[in-house]
Scaffold this motif. Structure first.
Motif, PDB file in Angstrom:
ATOM      1  N   VAL A 142      -0.017   7.318  25.886  1.00 18.55           N
ATOM      2  CA  VAL A 142       0.690   7.460  27.166  1.00 18.55           C
ATOM      3  C   VAL A 142       1.933   8.306  26.976  1.00 18.55           C
ATOM      4  N   ASN A 143       2.650   8.110  25.865  1.00 22.07           N
ATOM      5  CA  ASN A 143       3.843   8.907  25.599  1.00 22.07           C
ATOM      6  C   ASN A 143       3.517  10.388  25.442  1.00 22.07           C
ATOM      7  N   VAL A 144       2.372  10.672  24.834  1.00 19.71           N
ATOM      8  CA  VAL A 144       1.982  12.072  24.674  1.00 19.71           C
ATOM      9  C   VAL A 144       1.651  12.694  26.037  1.00 19.71           C
ATOM     10  N   PHE A 145       0.879  11.976  26.838  1.00 20.74           N
ATOM     11  CA  PHE A 145       0.594  12.489  28.180  1.00 20.74           C
ATOM     12  C   PHE A 145       1.879  12.650  28.985  1.00 20.74           C
ATOM     13  N   ASP A 146       2.783  11.676  28.824  1.00 23.10           N
ATOM     14  CA  ASP A 146       4.064  11.738  29.522  1.00 23.10           C
ATOM     15  C   ASP A 146       4.808  13.021  29.153  1.00 23.10           C
ATOM     16  N   ALA A 147       4.724  13.434  27.896  1.00 21.36           N
ATOM     17  CA  ALA A 147       5.383  14.672  27.473  1.00 21.36           C
ATOM     18  C   ALA A 147       4.778  15.881  28.192  1.00 21.36           C
ATOM     19  N   PHE A 148       3.448  15.843  28.403  1.00 24.68           N
ATOM     20  CA  PHE A 148       2.828  16.914  29.195  1.00 24.68           C
ATOM     21  C   PHE A 148       3.378  16.908  30.624  1.00 24.68           C
ATOM     22  N   GLY A 149       3.468  15.721  31.207  1.00 25.21           N
ATOM     23  CA  GLY A 149       4.009  15.615  32.561  1.00 25.21           C
ATOM     24  C   GLY A 149       5.418  16.172  32.642  1.00 25.21           C
ATOM     25  N   LEU A 150       6.239  15.807  31.645  1.00 26.35           N
ATOM     26  CA  LEU A 150       7.624  16.278  31.628  1.00 26.35           C
ATOM     27  C   LEU A 150       7.679  17.804  31.557  1.00 26.35           C
TER      28      LEU A 150
END
Lengths: 211, 211, 211
Positions: B96-104
């Motif tokens: 989730v943190n990795v996907f969150d970095a994409f979102g950011l």
């Protein structure tokens, strides 16, 4: 839409007010042990937040601060300063409070006159002026995870409302703004300084709070 | 007012970013033992909040998300998903943190370019881009009753600001947006992933915090 | 821009809703031992906050409440009343909850129809209606330093969303607003009163919350 070309003196005063408010926000962030970014955000929110909320409510978007780099530079400088020299600033808390009173006096008057220039009537314009003065501190406290200190007995908002009301009321009565604005700001300033000096408090509810 | 017809790929990326942010908001709500409605509100606030605040500040109202049902459906689906399968999602926190970095990375670039298209200059547009990336998480934390986690040492906002600044700066210099935007997003993404991987922290104030 | 000349009955109902919401905000402030100013701000934020957020998001600025002194007087009166007679109001909590349900029913329908009149489609307009009903209470709780109570199991937002959706859905289907609005408000009201009477709760997430 009103002209956006205020006098140079007013810009300088405005920037001083933002700087002082930003210092107070940065000091709260340091006390809460936030990181450099948190210090900068709280500095910016405290210095610019009241004006942003006012501008969004009266339809003056994008807020003036987003169109003038000086308004963004000043809170950044305040935040970095507080980040590095906060022990010294902490010792100057009394002086910071006095500068903060100047910021409050200025913001409530300028905010009320701007709201009035955007077509608001006297009472809402005075409220918008008060909000300009106190909104940054409220936003600072919400972001820092505490109930706004101005709800806890400190006599802060009443002088701001008085200054704002005098400013728009006086202009409404046809008095010249160059007279009304300094008088209104002085009333707010003196009231706030007396409250600091004498420890005046806002009234608290009586009786059991366990309603 | 700029055209509101972005490329289909951009819409898909945008929706993926909203979904991932909304998942993070819903997981915070589940941890705080909020009810289904609280989970949905925190999902929506985290996924859409940054864009809403940006749109209100730059005068792009009603926000695009209110004119496109897909932008409302995605956080709702994320919220319901997290409500039912949160133990599984909790085990996937790293992903989730990795996907969150994409979102950011996506949000900061898209947000900065949108603010620029509405007439903001480079520095305020970059700040609006950063706000698009971090605003949803800040709103999530305030609604969940905690100090925003991005104020507490995690290196999150700086990559967002870097990506946003590169995007508007590059476009301002006349570089083609199809080159600038992916490069800027990649800088934000790699920086954020390195921070996650290496445990990089934002600097904390030194010395006594008891100012 | 739509006409801003609502029927007198609607204005009276609106002011009653604002009064009741403001009372609830003022009581929270008294319980938190805030000063008179904090009581007034929480009264105003609770009574007017939902409408302000809706108006800012749909671009109806300055919000109608800032152009009509009655909308500012009513929360002030509610705040002062609660400040002085809060022990009595505390004993009337059951009745305050019933009046609050009337306010909710009214706000969700009026808010949804206003958003629709500003061009929003059915789903976003229904969400804006719900936000009008619940936004003031959320703002009250954030300012009072607590997680919004409506996230904690109380069945409050769902009736508001149902009423708002029925109102805009019915109007969209061509039904006359004088029929649709009262029916939609009645659905919200009865649902909310039943939830209060029977202790209905919103669903909570199952399983370990330690994700």
């Amino acid at each position: 839409m009103p002209s956006a070309d205020p006098a140079p003196l007013l810009v300088v005063l405005d920037l001083v007010g933002i700087f002082v408010f930003a210092i107070s926000g940065a000091l709260v962030a340091v006390r809460k042990e936030l990181d450099l970014f948190g210090v900068l955000v709280l500095a910016g929110a405290t210095g610019l937040g009241g004006g942003f909320v006012r501008d969004v409510l009266i339809g003056a978007v994008p807020p003036a601060a987003l169109a003038d780099w000086r308004y963004l530079l000043v809170p950044a400088v305040a935040g970095v300063t507080a980040f590095f020299v906060h022990p010294t600033l902490g010792r100057w808390e009394r002086q910071v409070n006095v500068f903060d009173a100047f910021g409050l006096a200025l913001f409530c008057v300028v905010g009320a006159l701007k709201a009035s220039a955007y077509g608001l009537e006297v009472v809402p314009a005075a409220l918008m002026g008060m909000l300009t003065g106190i909104g940054g501190g409220m936003l600072r406290d919400v972001l820092a995870g505490r109930v706004p200190v101005i709800f806890r007995g400190e006599l802060y908002a009443t002088p701001a409302l008085a200054g704002a009301a005098l400013a728009v009321g006086g202009v409404e009565l046809g008095l010249p703004v160059v007279v009304v604005a300094p008088v209104a700001a002085a009333v707010c300033l003196v009231w706030r300084l007396l409250a600091l000096w004498r420890g005046w408090q806002a009234p608290l509810p009586r009786g059991s709070a366990s309603v």
